[in-house]
Design a protein around this motif. Structure first.
Motif, mmCIF file in Angstrom:
data_model
loop_
_atom_site.group_PDB
_atom_site.id
_atom_site.type_symbol
_atom_site.label_atom_id
_atom_site.label_comp_id
_atom_site.label_asym_id
_atom_site.label_seq_id
_atom_site.Cartn_x
_atom_site.Cartn_y
_atom_site.Cartn_z
ATOM 1 N N CYS A 24 0.866 -1.192 0.000
ATOM 2 C CA CYS A 24 0.000 0.000 0.000
ATOM 3 C C CYS A 24 0.901 1.240 0.000
ATOM 4 N N ASP A 45 -10.623 0.645 8.831
ATOM 5 C CA ASP A 45 -9.297 1.096 9.274
ATOM 6 C C ASP A 45 -8.163 0.667 8.354
ATOM 7 N N CYS A 46 -8.418 -0.273 7.446
ATOM 8 C CA CYS A 46 -7.338 -0.721 6.554
ATOM 9 C C CYS A 46 -7.892 -1.600 5.433
ATOM 10 N N ILE A 47 -7.463 -1.304 4.207
ATOM 11 C CA ILE A 47 -7.854 -2.125 3.055
ATOM 12 C C ILE A 47 -6.604 -2.605 2.307
ATOM 13 N N CYS A 90 -1.699 6.315 8.261
ATOM 14 C CA CYS A 90 -1.721 4.869 8.016
ATOM 15 C C CYS A 90 -1.816 4.143 9.356
ATOM 16 N N ASN A 91 -2.958 3.520 9.585
ATOM 17 C CA ASN A 91 -3.165 2.794 10.844
ATOM 18 C C ASN A 91 -2.228 1.602 11.007
ATOM 19 N N CYS A 116 -6.520 6.160 7.857
ATOM 20 C CA CYS A 116 -6.177 5.377 6.658
ATOM 21 C C CYS A 116 -6.354 6.260 5.437
HETATM 22 FE FE1 SF4 Z 1 -2.262 2.016 5.947
HETATM 23 FE FE2 SF4 Z 1 -3.836 -0.069 5.512
HETATM 24 FE FE3 SF4 Z 1 -4.758 2.345 5.064
HETATM 25 FE FE4 SF4 Z 1 -2.854 1.377 3.461
HETATM 26 S S1 SF4 Z 1 -4.902 0.590 3.645
HETATM 27 S S2 SF4 Z 1 -2.978 3.427 4.373
HETATM 28 S S3 SF4 Z 1 -1.698 0.097 4.904
HETATM 29 S S4 SF4 Z 1 -4.114 1.528 7.057
#
Ligand code: SF4
Length: 318
Positions: free
Chosen positions: A119, A156-158, A129-130, A138
């Protein structure tokens, strides 16, 4: 890069003890991902434990006819192994589709499984970025998400898992053999190694502190025809938009795993059971509940068309 201390232990027990003692310690083997992350200060370990001297670099037959692949076996050596090429061709095909020859010469089996997402916001310390900094947000959810997950993610994250090798291993039914700080070993099904992001995307695996992957175990060969098809923006040295690992038997049954769509290689028994009915039936099951972004909804269509193309090619060859 931040300053760190370094040691090269001579036993797995010493390596695990060192990792358990120092909260900021990381194991390092090939270093093909970790060193890049350290240079960017995305990862800032205070202590590196070099496991390259611990053996763990053999490939052996198991008592039940499977294969035990040492954690330090280099990707190039694994792809070239005659038993892998004959009985687990899916694995060779996935390995040679990843990275570059130079990287495959250094990258290890365990390191490949544990590599971090690509990412772009994870690598840019100016962005929220979590995964890199828990609680920071995110940037991808409202940002550039074309490469990112369509299923299994959270608000919170993909992020997606970037490995090709892991997708093949998932389809093959691999398990990870580990050694824990208390001296006990355990086998973790590859599917259970990766944690869904939920509200804690910085916690990526179910490994305990200090737990060391020693090998990957493959079950006895499944037979069938093995296909790994990777769709990407350019023909080499690029991560998958979508990849499909398929083992298809003569009667149309088999196993399928997808790469590039989730935080781990994505498969299910229910989707495999639908394989004789065709690609549409598989994807209806496998991608049920998918939540793509406005930029990556094409991945579901691409995955179905890729599997349909594989099945069509196999029918034409039969
Ligand atoms: Fe961070 Fe996950 Fe969001 Fe990418 S998708 S910015 S790795 S929290």
């Amino acid at each position: 890069m931040r300053a760190f201390t370094y040691e090269r232990p001579s036993s797995a027990a010493d390596a695990i003890a060192a990792a358990t003692r120092a909260p900021g310690a990381r194991f390092i083997a090939g270093g093909t991902n970790l060193l890049d992350l350290m240079k960017l200060e995305v990862e800032t370990p205070t202590h590196l434990i070099d496991v390259n001297g611990l053996g763990m670099d053999g490939i052996e037959a198991t008592a039940d006819g499977g294969l035990r692949i040492g954690a330090l076996v280099r990707n190039t050596d694994l792809a070239a192994d005659a038993r892998v090429r004959r009985d687990y061709a899916l694995l060779t095909r996935a390995l040679v589709s990843g990275a570059s020859g130079q990287l495959r010469n250094k990258a290890t089996t365990a390191g490949n499984l544990l590599q971090r997402t690509r990412c772009p916001y994870f690598y840019d310390t100016a962005q929220a970025c979590n995964k890199r900094l828990p609680g920071s947000g995110c940037a991808a959810v409202e940002g550039a998400s074309r490469q990112l997950a369509i299923i299994g993610g959270s608000a919170d994250c993909i992020a997606t898992h970037p490995s090709d090798m892991a997708v093949a291993m998932m389809a093959l039914g691999a398990s990870v053999e580990t050694l824990r700080a208390d001296g006990t070993r355990r086998l973790i099904a590859l599917d259970a190694l990766y944690r869904p992001p939920g509200t804690t995307p910085h916690l990526e695996t179910t490994l305990l502190r200090g737990e060391l992957i020693q090998a990957v175990i493959l079950p006895p060969p499944a037979g069938g025809t093995h296909v790994y098809r990777k769709v990407r923006d350019r023909a080499s040295y690029a991560f998958a938009l979508v990849s499909v690992a398929a083992i298809v038997q003569a009667d149309g049954s088999g196993r399928v795993a997808l790469g590039g769509v989730a935080y781990k290689p994505w498969r299910s028994d229910a989707a495999d059971a639908a394989l004789p009915q065709g690609a549409s039936a598989v994807m209806s099951s496998l991608l049920l509940g998918a939540a793509p972004t406005g930029q990556n909804h094409f991945k579901a269509v691409l995955a179905e068309r890729t599997l349909a193309s594989i099945l069509q090619d196999l029918r034409a060859r039969a």
